[in-house]
Design a protein around this motif. Structure first.
Motif, mmCIF file in Angstrom:
data_model
loop_
_atom_site.group_PDB
_atom_site.id
_atom_site.type_symbol
_atom_site.label_atom_id
_atom_site.label_comp_id
_atom_site.label_asym_id
_atom_site.label_seq_id
_atom_site.Cartn_x
_atom_site.Cartn_y
_atom_site.Cartn_z
ATOM 1 N N THR A 1 -0.767 -1.874 5.930
ATOM 2 C CA THR A 1 -1.414 -2.073 4.587
ATOM 3 C C THR A 1 -1.467 -0.631 3.813
ATOM 4 O OG1 THR A 1 -3.714 -1.708 5.518
ATOM 5 C CG2 THR A 1 -2.673 -3.879 5.355
ATOM 6 N N ALA A 2 -2.211 -0.434 2.834
ATOM 7 C CA ALA A 2 -2.223 0.610 1.854
ATOM 8 C C ALA A 2 -3.703 0.709 1.404
ATOM 9 C CB ALA A 2 -1.172 0.918 0.870
ATOM 10 N N THR A 3 -4.221 1.747 1.521
ATOM 11 C CA THR A 3 -5.623 2.036 0.930
ATOM 12 C C THR A 3 -5.560 1.929 -0.461
ATOM 13 O OG1 THR A 3 -5.083 4.519 0.350
ATOM 14 C CG2 THR A 3 -6.131 3.629 2.700
ATOM 15 N N PRO A 4 -6.601 1.951 -1.231
ATOM 16 C CA PRO A 4 -6.533 1.487 -2.681
ATOM 17 C C PRO A 4 -5.988 3.005 -3.336
ATOM 18 C CG PRO A 4 -8.690 0.527 -1.777
ATOM 19 C CD PRO A 4 -8.043 1.421 -0.715
ATOM 20 N N GLU A 5 -6.412 3.946 -2.812
ATOM 21 C CA GLU A 5 -5.809 5.112 -3.305
ATOM 22 C C GLU A 5 -4.243 5.243 -3.354
ATOM 23 O OE1 GLU A 5 -10.098 5.477 -2.318
ATOM 24 O OE2 GLU A 5 -8.228 5.107 -0.973
ATOM 25 N N MET A 6 -3.674 4.901 -2.388
ATOM 26 C CA MET A 6 -2.341 4.884 -2.140
ATOM 27 C C MET A 6 -1.813 4.018 -3.179
ATOM 28 S SD MET A 6 0.313 4.220 0.829
ATOM 29 C CE MET A 6 2.371 4.768 0.558
ATOM 30 N N ARG A 7 -2.170 2.792 -3.254
ATOM 31 C CA ARG A 7 -1.859 1.554 -4.098
ATOM 32 C C ARG A 7 -1.805 2.225 -5.562
ATOM 33 N NH1 ARG A 7 -4.258 -2.018 -0.452
ATOM 34 N NH2 ARG A 7 -6.054 -2.074 -1.262
ATOM 35 N N ALA A 8 -2.825 2.946 -5.876
ATOM 36 C CA ALA A 8 -2.946 3.374 -7.374
ATOM 37 C C ALA A 8 -2.017 4.349 -7.519
ATOM 38 C CB ALA A 8 -4.395 4.012 -7.697
ATOM 39 N N TYR A 9 -1.610 5.377 -6.557
ATOM 40 C CA TYR A 9 -0.728 6.266 -6.620
ATOM 41 C C TYR A 9 0.553 5.970 -6.761
ATOM 42 C CZ TYR A 9 1.774 10.738 -5.499
ATOM 43 O OH TYR A 9 2.361 12.050 -5.622
ATOM 44 N N GLY A 10 0.984 4.682 -5.913
ATOM 45 C CA GLY A 10 2.115 4.342 -6.199
ATOM 46 C C GLY A 10 2.699 3.614 -7.215
ATOM 47 N N ALA A 11 1.403 3.101 -7.854
ATOM 48 C CA ALA A 11 1.801 2.294 -9.303
ATOM 49 C C ALA A 11 2.054 3.320 -10.156
ATOM 50 C CB ALA A 11 0.440 1.434 -9.529
ATOM 51 N N GLY A 12 1.751 4.604 -10.179
ATOM 52 C CA GLY A 12 1.962 5.515 -11.144
ATOM 53 C C GLY A 12 3.252 6.032 -11.292
ATOM 54 N N ARG A 13 3.718 6.932 -12.263
ATOM 55 C CA ARG A 13 5.018 7.652 -12.186
ATOM 56 C C ARG A 13 4.603 9.089 -11.501
ATOM 57 N NH1 ARG A 13 9.194 5.383 -14.252
ATOM 58 N NH2 ARG A 13 8.775 3.838 -15.819
ATOM 59 N N ASN A 14 4.847 9.296 -10.238
ATOM 60 C CA ASN A 14 4.265 10.427 -9.627
ATOM 61 C C ASN A 14 5.546 11.251 -8.737
ATOM 62 O OD1 ASN A 14 1.569 10.553 -10.041
ATOM 63 N ND2 ASN A 14 1.600 8.515 -8.683
ATOM 64 N N TYR A 15 6.920 11.068 -9.260
ATOM 65 C CA TYR A 15 8.059 11.338 -8.807
ATOM 66 C C TYR A 15 8.676 12.352 -9.652
ATOM 67 C CZ TYR A 15 6.158 7.297 -6.268
ATOM 68 O OH TYR A 15 5.536 6.377 -5.710
ATOM 69 N N LYS A 16 9.348 13.390 -9.130
ATOM 70 C CA LYS A 16 10.539 14.349 -10.087
ATOM 71 C C LYS A 16 11.737 13.316 -10.364
ATOM 72 C CE LYS A 16 8.897 18.375 -8.039
ATOM 73 N NZ LYS A 16 8.982 19.535 -7.144
ATOM 74 N N SER A 17 12.094 12.506 -9.233
ATOM 75 C CA SER A 17 13.247 11.633 -9.478
ATOM 76 C C SER A 17 12.760 10.177 -10.422
ATOM 77 C CB SER A 17 13.622 11.359 -8.331
ATOM 78 O OG SER A 17 14.143 12.569 -7.426
ATOM 79 N N HIS A 18 13.728 9.630 -10.931
ATOM 80 C CA HIS A 18 13.444 8.428 -11.567
ATOM 81 C C HIS A 18 13.564 7.160 -10.739
ATOM 82 C CE1 HIS A 18 12.654 5.898 -14.953
ATOM 83 N NE2 HIS A 18 13.945 5.218 -14.611
ATOM 84 N N GLN A 19 12.462 6.533 -10.682
ATOM 85 C CA GLN A 19 12.490 5.209 -9.671
ATOM 86 C C GLN A 19 12.403 3.947 -10.631
ATOM 87 O OE1 GLN A 19 8.554 4.114 -7.981
ATOM 88 N NE2 GLN A 19 9.669 3.105 -6.201
ATOM 89 N N VAL A 20 13.569 3.201 -10.348
ATOM 90 C CA VAL A 20 14.049 2.309 -11.253
ATOM 91 C C VAL A 20 13.178 0.944 -11.006
ATOM 92 C CG1 VAL A 20 15.875 0.573 -12.066
ATOM 93 C CG2 VAL A 20 16.146 3.144 -11.597
ATOM 94 N N ALA A 21 13.090 0.628 -9.644
ATOM 95 C CA ALA A 21 12.428 -0.534 -9.324
ATOM 96 C C ALA A 21 11.542 -0.465 -7.769
ATOM 97 C CB ALA A 21 13.345 -1.679 -9.337
ATOM 98 N N ARG A 22 10.835 -1.279 -7.456
ATOM 99 C CA ARG A 22 10.429 -1.348 -6.081
ATOM 100 C C ARG A 22 10.375 -2.822 -5.552
ATOM 101 N NH1 ARG A 22 5.470 0.049 -7.182
ATOM 102 N NH2 ARG A 22 5.924 2.326 -7.089
ATOM 103 N N ALA A 23 10.810 -3.023 -4.317
ATOM 104 C CA ALA A 23 10.634 -4.259 -3.743
ATOM 105 C C ALA A 23 9.786 -4.238 -2.359
ATOM 106 C CB ALA A 23 11.829 -4.895 -3.293
ATOM 107 N N ILE A 24 8.893 -4.936 -1.994
ATOM 108 C CA ILE A 24 8.362 -5.047 -0.734
ATOM 109 C C ILE A 24 8.496 -6.211 -0.046
ATOM 110 C CG2 ILE A 24 5.899 -4.958 0.032
ATOM 111 C CD1 ILE A 24 5.125 -3.797 -2.468
ATOM 112 N N THR A 25 9.024 -6.160 1.390
ATOM 113 C CA THR A 25 9.293 -7.483 2.182
ATOM 114 C C THR A 25 8.178 -7.192 3.164
ATOM 115 O OG1 THR A 25 10.653 -5.968 3.430
ATOM 116 C CG2 THR A 25 11.746 -7.221 1.682
ATOM 117 N N SER A 26 7.612 -8.705 3.194
ATOM 118 C CA SER A 26 6.553 -9.099 3.960
ATOM 119 C C SER A 26 6.823 -10.433 4.753
ATOM 120 C CB SER A 26 5.022 -8.821 3.233
ATOM 121 O OG SER A 26 4.225 -9.252 4.400
#
Length: 134
Positions: free
Chosen positions: A62-87
């Motif tokens: 799982t991920a902490t709330p802090e990680m989820r909030a960070y991951g939801a933003g644009r925090n990368y120098k490279s451009h992320q187009v999309a994200r898929a999560i498999t579970s």
């Protein structure tokens, strides 16, 4: 190309898709892990566009709330187009969907129960993005 940290494995797949898998079954990813992932994105994508597959099938990661909030933003120098999560865990998919809606992810994000449909969707997202550049 593969990169290992103490908690996760990252692999660069075809079509500039970066796949992450946790190395620990019951691990809760935190903000330090998010920073590691951002560095890996920038290393693997080399400043270009990329998509992400976070594959937690067969784990209880799982991920902490802090990680989820960070991951939801644009925090990368490279451009992320999309994200898929498999579970493969129904409750896990429910939880991820809830957080995606409440955090308003900066990139299109979907949850899948299997890897192949997730990869197909990511490739479609990358192709759609490439068309907008022409």
């Amino acid at each position: 190309m593969k990169i290992l940290t103490t908690t996760l494995e990252a692999e660069l797949l075809a079509s500039n898709i970066i796949c992450f898998r946790p190395l620990l079954n019951d691990y809760e990813f935190g903000l330090e892990d998010a920073h590691d992932m951002a560095r890996i994105y920038d290393t693997m994508a080399g400043g270009g566009v990329f998509a992400t597959l976070i594959d937690v099938v067969g784990t209880n990661a799982t991920a902490t709330p802090e990680m989820r909030a960070y991951g939801a933003g644009r925090n990368y120098k490279s451009h992320q187009v999309a994200r898929a999560i498999t579970s493969d865990a129904f409750f896990h998919r429910l939880l991820v969907n809830h957080f995606m809606k409440s955090l308003h992810a900066a990139v299109p994000t979907r949850v899948f129960s299997e890897k192949e449909p997730a990869l197909k969707w990511l490739k479609e997202q990358m192709a759609t993005y490439q068309k907008t550049l022409k």
